[in-house]
Design an enzyme around this catalytic site. Structure first.
Site, mmCIF file in Angstrom:
data_model
loop_
_atom_site.group_PDB
_atom_site.id
_atom_site.type_symbol
_atom_site.label_atom_id
_atom_site.label_comp_id
_atom_site.label_asym_id
_atom_site.label_seq_id
_atom_site.Cartn_x
_atom_site.Cartn_y
_atom_site.Cartn_z
ATOM 1 N N ASP A 1 -10.814 -22.932 -42.952
ATOM 2 C CA ASP A 1 -10.783 -22.206 -42.151
ATOM 3 C C ASP A 1 -12.592 -21.802 -41.909
ATOM 4 O OD1 ASP A 1 -8.337 -21.815 -42.614
ATOM 5 O OD2 ASP A 1 -7.533 -20.171 -40.701
ATOM 6 N N PRO B 1 -7.819 -15.853 -29.235
ATOM 7 C CA PRO B 1 -7.929 -14.729 -29.387
ATOM 8 C C PRO B 1 -7.335 -14.623 -30.982
ATOM 9 C CG PRO B 1 -6.394 -16.967 -29.012
ATOM 10 C CD PRO B 1 -7.017 -17.116 -28.714
ATOM 11 N N VAL B 2 -7.298 -12.867 -31.397
ATOM 12 C CA VAL B 2 -7.436 -12.568 -32.401
ATOM 13 C C VAL B 2 -5.748 -12.790 -33.319
ATOM 14 C CG1 VAL B 2 -7.446 -10.175 -33.965
ATOM 15 C CG2 VAL B 2 -9.173 -10.930 -31.683
ATOM 16 N N GLY B 3 -5.981 -12.852 -34.547
ATOM 17 C CA GLY B 3 -4.742 -12.721 -34.856
ATOM 18 C C GLY B 3 -3.424 -13.865 -34.696
ATOM 19 N N SER B 4 -4.116 -14.954 -34.462
ATOM 20 C CA SER B 4 -3.855 -15.804 -33.641
ATOM 21 C C SER B 4 -3.007 -17.270 -33.566
ATOM 22 C CB SER B 4 -3.531 -16.209 -31.880
ATOM 23 O OG SER B 4 -3.545 -15.251 -31.154
ATOM 24 N N GLY C 1 -7.882 -19.210 -36.227
ATOM 25 C CA GLY C 1 -9.162 -18.805 -37.301
ATOM 26 C C GLY C 1 -9.885 -17.961 -36.366
ATOM 27 N N SER D 1 -10.541 -14.934 -37.652
ATOM 28 C CA SER D 1 -11.443 -14.249 -38.711
ATOM 29 C C SER D 1 -12.419 -15.070 -39.209
ATOM 30 C CB SER D 1 -10.249 -14.332 -39.982
ATOM 31 O OG SER D 1 -10.042 -14.872 -40.049
ATOM 32 N N ALA D 2 -12.034 -16.377 -39.375
ATOM 33 C CA ALA D 2 -13.035 -17.741 -40.182
ATOM 34 C C ALA D 2 -14.510 -18.064 -38.875
ATOM 35 C CB ALA D 2 -12.146 -18.595 -40.733
#
Ligand SMILES: Nc1ncnc2c1ncn2[C@@H]1O[C@H](COP(=O)(O)OP(=O)(O)O)[C@@H](O)[C@H]1O
Ligand SMILES: C[C@@](O)(CCOP(=O)(O)O)CC(=O)O
Ligand SMILES: [Mg+2]
Length: 302
Positions: A138, A87-90, A93, A95-96
């Site tokens: 991360d 899940p994004v922004g959760s 990690g 983004s990493a």
């Protein structure tokens, strides 16, 4: 065409404190982001967030990777297709994972011969440039896999227990939460710094228990870490409700993982309690994800 994947991660200890050089214990999880890179007549980035060219608003991490990799290869046109289990922004990690998987896919596609340490370091630089301030955690863990003590970069024994993730489904911006902690620390350094120091001390205290599979001791310290994350303002009612639901359902421990503010908690559970913990999380309307620590970092996919 090349496809690479990289894992997400959970923090057993140390999120936010690690930004200030304290130690953290972070472990890669078996939820992965897959990135397919194909030479193309223009730059195209396709993900759940949309289809764009280089776009530092919608795809800041992937666009930054492409820009950085232009220093290692003649990238005139490339199509990047992203599929993720994270899940994004959760706080897991994402983004990493997307940064590291894209770096490695381009590294392989253009035969740049970058080593894993290079991937982790370039990934860290990108997270720091976008987040304003980022630890190497991360991106290092997403690159190398396993369980890692940061900043020492010392591998610990892989976890031999179940991980239950509770997702509030409320995304949060790591950049904003890291900035909020910095402001609180600037206002009350004599209060916040000892809290961050104690989080770092707990990571060191937990190294031995993790290495001897003593999750009762590890869990006691994780629960204290959760309280300290609440103290520095990155908790919230939904996250605490998830933590107590998991603990009351028999979890060994439960705490916020990642930037907080929304996002996820992580609970350690044994084989018998994991499903009860997952049910308790679902019963309060959150998403429960059963996963485990993975030894595998970024890798080529067939
Ligand atoms: N599947 C994906 N495709 C494209 N970009 C992604 C994906 N997952 C994450 N990202 C990027 O990472 C950002 C979320 O990073 P961050 O705020 O650090 O949250 P997290 O806790 O998930 O790492 C997204 O806004 C997006 O820019
Ligand atoms: C809050 C922090 O310690 C971890 C952020 O993790 P995530 O982006 O929420 O998955 C920031 C960092 O270490 O760069
Ligand atoms: Mg992130």
């Amino acid at each position: 065409m090349i496809t690479c994947s990289a894992p997400g991660k959970v923090y057993l200890f140390g999120e936010h404190a690690v930004v200030y050089g304290q130690s953290a214990i972070c472990c890669a999880i078996d939820l992965r982001t897959r990135v397919q890179a194909t030479k193309h007549d223009s730059i195209v980035i396709e993900s759940v967030l949309g289809t764009t060219a280089l776009d530092f608003e919608i795809h800041p991490y992937v666009s930054s990777v492409i820009e950085k990799m232009k220093g290692h290869a003649n990238i005139e046109g490339v199509r990047i297709q992203i599929r993720s289990e994270l899940p994004v922004g959760s706080g897991l990690g994402s983004s990493a994972a997307v940064t590291v998987a894209t770096l490695q896919a381009l590294n392989q596609l253009y035969a740049c011969n970058l080593q894993l340490e290079d991937i982790a370091n370039i990934g860290h630089t990108i997270e720091r440039e976008i987040q304003g301030n980022a630890s190497p955690t991360d991106t290092y863990v997403s690159t190398m896999g396993g369980v890692v003590l940061i900043p020492e970069r010392r591998k610990l024994k892989d976890l031999d227990c179940q991980l239950v993730i509770g997702n509030t489904r409320k995304s949060s911006s790591t950049k904003d939460l890291v900035s909020n902690v910095a402001q609180l620390r600037q206002e009350f350094p004599d209060i916040i710094d000892p809290i961050l120091d104690n989080i770092g001390k707990m990571a060191h205290l937990a190294e031995e228990p993790v290495n001897r599979y003593d999750y009762e001791t590890t869990g006691k310290l994780m629960n204290v870490n959760h309280g300290l994350l609440d103290a520095i303002g990155v908790g919230g009612a939904e996250l605490s409700a998830l933590v107590y639901a998991a603990r009351n359902a028999g979890a060994i421990s439960a705490k916020i993982t990642g930037a907080g503010g929304g996002g996820c908690i992580v609970a350690l559970a044994n084989e018998t309690s994991a499903s009860a913990v997952a049910s308790a999380i679902k019963n309060i309307g959150a998403e429960a994800i059963l996963t485990r620590n993975t030894h595998e970092g970024v890798r080529l996919e067939p």
